[in-house]
Design an enzyme around this catalytic site. Sequence first.
Site, PDB file in Angstrom:
ATOM      1  N   ASP A  49       0.829  -1.216   0.000  1.00 46.73           N
ATOM      2  CA  ASP A  49       0.000   0.000   0.000  1.00 46.73           C
ATOM      3  C   ASP A  49       0.857   1.257   0.000  1.00 46.73           C
ATOM      4  OD1 ASP A  49      -2.456   1.256  -0.221  1.00 46.73           O
ATOM      5  OD2 ASP A  49      -2.781   1.353   1.940  1.00 46.73           O
ATOM      6  N   LYS A  51       1.942   4.685  -0.997  1.00 45.80           N
ATOM      7  CA  LYS A  51       1.326   5.896  -1.539  1.00 45.80           C
ATOM      8  C   LYS A  51       1.732   7.039  -0.624  1.00 45.80           C
ATOM      9  CE  LYS A  51      -2.976   4.951   0.955  1.00 45.80           C
ATOM     10  NZ  LYS A  51      -4.403   4.725   0.830  1.00 45.80           N
ATOM     11  N   ASN A  54       0.712   7.191   3.050  1.00 49.95           N
ATOM     12  CA  ASN A  54       1.300   6.230   3.977  1.00 49.95           C
ATOM     13  C   ASN A  54       2.792   6.467   4.206  1.00 49.95           C
ATOM     14  OD1 ASN A  54      -1.130   4.988   4.377  1.00 49.95           O
ATOM     15  ND2 ASN A  54      -0.725   3.287   3.001  1.00 49.95           N
ATOM     16  N   ASP A  67       1.473   2.687   8.451  1.00 50.03           N
ATOM     17  CA  ASP A  67       0.261   1.933   8.123  1.00 50.03           C
ATOM     18  C   ASP A  67       0.602   0.623   7.422  1.00 50.03           C
ATOM     19  OD1 ASP A  67      -2.233   0.927   7.608  1.00 50.03           O
ATOM     20  OD2 ASP A  67      -2.951   2.667   6.504  1.00 50.03           O
ATOM     21  N   THR A  85      -4.337   0.625  -2.902  1.00 49.55           N
ATOM     22  CA  THR A  85      -5.049   1.816  -3.367  1.00 49.55           C
ATOM     23  C   THR A  85      -5.057   1.785  -4.889  1.00 49.55           C
ATOM     24  OG1 THR A  85      -4.337   2.992  -1.392  1.00 49.55           O
ATOM     25  CG2 THR A  85      -5.049   4.334  -3.260  1.00 49.55           C
TER      26      THR A  85
END
Length: 183
Positions: A49, A51, A54, A67, A85
Amino acid sequence: PPHRAGEGGEFFNYIANRGVLTEDETRFYTANVLLALEHMHNSNIIYRDLKPENIVMATNGYLKLVDLGFGKKMDSGQTYTVCGTPDYIAPEIVASKGHNKAVDYWSRGVLVYEMITGLTPYYGPNGNVFQIYEKILNERLQLPSGIKMSAEGKALIGSLLFVNPYRRLGSFRPMRLCTAREQ
């Protein structure tokens, strides 16, 4: 670090306030992310994840991943969970073909592209997830018009956003040099 010490905060906000980053800034920040991913991968954890939301920027200017909700410990093989995402998901996740740490390198390519251009490469203006997935699976990567980028920057993005996960930069095993006798 390229930013003023003491700023800290969410990397998403830093990028949003700046618009686009220079290649030098992008090089520094993507190296930070690579070191974090390498540490996780050496511990057999895939992140899944990556991005800007995060990533946090410490007060000293270095980045940290946060996260770990989609992180997964994997000793070998592949996993089939569809997660992440949409703008950052690798094609093998979208296609439910099974995935491994290579998905983190894809997301890193999306992040580099976003830092330099201000958009994700398969951005869908209306936020339709299925259109984004369709673009990830079928559209050829293109830079927006008017974006100036070095050949090295283009090559890095292209090698990270390589659809075949086994040929994606960071995903393949290092080659062992053969002796003359083994050839």
